[in-house]
Design an enzyme around this catalytic site. Sequence first.
Site, short mmCIF file in Angstrom:
data_model
loop_
_atom_site.label_atom_id
_atom_site.label_comp_id
_atom_site.label_asym_id
_atom_site.label_seq_id
_atom_site.Cartn_x
_atom_site.Cartn_y
_atom_site.Cartn_z
N ASN A 18 0.88 -1.18 0.00
CA ASN A 18 0.00 0.00 0.00
C ASN A 18 0.92 1.23 0.00
O ASN A 18 2.11 1.11 0.28
CB ASN A 18 -0.98 -0.04 1.18
CG ASN A 18 -0.30 0.17 2.53
OD1 ASN A 18 0.43 1.14 2.71
ND2 ASN A 18 -0.52 -0.74 3.47
N ARG A 86 0.20 -11.66 2.27
CA ARG A 86 -0.66 -11.84 3.46
C ARG A 86 -1.46 -13.14 3.42
O ARG A 86 -2.14 -13.48 4.39
CB ARG A 86 -1.59 -10.63 3.66
CG ARG A 86 -0.83 -9.34 3.98
CD ARG A 86 -1.72 -8.29 4.62
NE ARG A 86 -2.19 -8.68 5.95
CZ ARG A 86 -3.01 -7.95 6.70
NH1 ARG A 86 -3.46 -6.79 6.25
NH2 ARG A 86 -3.41 -8.37 7.89
N ARG A 133 -8.54 -3.70 -2.31
CA ARG A 133 -8.22 -5.00 -1.73
C ARG A 133 -9.35 -6.02 -1.84
O ARG A 133 -9.11 -7.22 -1.78
CB ARG A 133 -7.87 -4.84 -0.25
CG ARG A 133 -6.65 -3.99 0.01
CD ARG A 133 -5.40 -4.63 -0.57
NE ARG A 133 -4.22 -3.92 -0.14
CZ ARG A 133 -3.58 -4.17 0.99
NH1 ARG A 133 -4.01 -5.11 1.81
NH2 ARG A 133 -2.50 -3.50 1.30
N HIS A 162 -8.42 0.51 2.35
CA HIS A 162 -9.41 -0.31 3.06
C HIS A 162 -10.52 0.64 3.53
O HIS A 162 -10.23 1.76 3.96
CB HIS A 162 -8.81 -0.96 4.32
CG HIS A 162 -8.06 -2.23 4.09
ND1 HIS A 162 -6.88 -2.52 4.75
CD2 HIS A 162 -8.32 -3.31 3.30
CE1 HIS A 162 -6.45 -3.71 4.38
NE2 HIS A 162 -7.29 -4.21 3.49
N ASP A 164 -12.02 0.76 6.26
CA ASP A 164 -11.87 1.22 7.66
C ASP A 164 -10.84 2.34 7.82
O ASP A 164 -10.64 2.84 8.91
CB ASP A 164 -11.58 0.05 8.61
CG ASP A 164 -10.18 -0.54 8.45
OD1 ASP A 164 -9.43 -0.10 7.55
OD2 ASP A 164 -9.84 -1.45 9.22
N CYS A 256 -7.41 -1.06 12.52
CA CYS A 256 -6.76 -2.19 11.83
C CYS A 256 -6.21 -3.21 12.83
O CYS A 256 -6.07 -4.39 12.50
CB CYS A 256 -5.62 -1.70 10.97
SG CYS A 256 -6.05 -0.42 9.81
#
Length: 266
Positions: A18, A86, A133, A162, A164, A256
């Site tokens: 990112n 990830r 994502r 993201h 959030d 996060c």
Amino acid sequence: MAILMCRPDFFGVEYEINPWMHVQVEVDHDLATRQWEALHDTYQRLGVDLDVAEPVQGLPDMVFSANAAVVWNRRAVLSSFHHAQRQGEEPHWRALLEARGFEVRELPRALSFEGAGDALFVGDRLFCGHGFRTDLATHKMVGDALEVETVSLELVDPRFYHLDTCFCPLNDRTVLFAPDALSPDSAALVRRLVPHVIQVPAEVAAGFACNAMPLGDRVVSSLAACKLQEPLAAAGFETIGLPMSEFMKSGGGVRCLSLPLDTGRS
Ligand code: ARG
């Protein structure tokens, strides 16, 4: 409120997935640990039922437990990470959630979905982000798996990759959000569906102010949230700002580092 965190023992910026991440920028590991512990202690002091996952060496982003899954009524939809870096987290999150008694659902491997990082409840409606994502096609699948209605929001600014990072439900009727991080249609949809919105300028959101955890009438967030003290107080919330500098180097903040486990009708 029950929240899952993951210890930052192996946290670091070891790859770049990112725009916040730069492998040449050093993470102060001791400081990261102190920042994580301050968040953990704040949750404890506020009466949160904390669950702490054991980290795994070689998975530096596992500290961001929000991306493990999204949970509703003790059912969890596991993440299907967009980046290979990830994907190794998935079996660990699955095992942990199963060990806690959650019914774990999976999505097709070919599609990306990054859990509560891109899926946030306002009441019993699930607002889902797409564009970076998470694939739009997963929203309906997640909604079907959890038996909830979903609302799709398009993310347009790579800093807010993201949902959030730019959108935070504070209660059933109130959302803190940065309209510039969403397409104009998606921002309009939020204003139409949510009775009370607190709009955040992109510069403030870039300090991870919207990456926040509401706990009753308190909002725990990064230091940048102090800039929102006035509108938050007007809406009846006390702001608790914590330093998050080391996690911001990885593109993360308070939210996060936190996965709500007791979402649902109960
Ligand atoms: N470095 C992590 C990544 O890029 C940060 C994840 C932040 N998590 C979140 N829920 N916004 O995947």
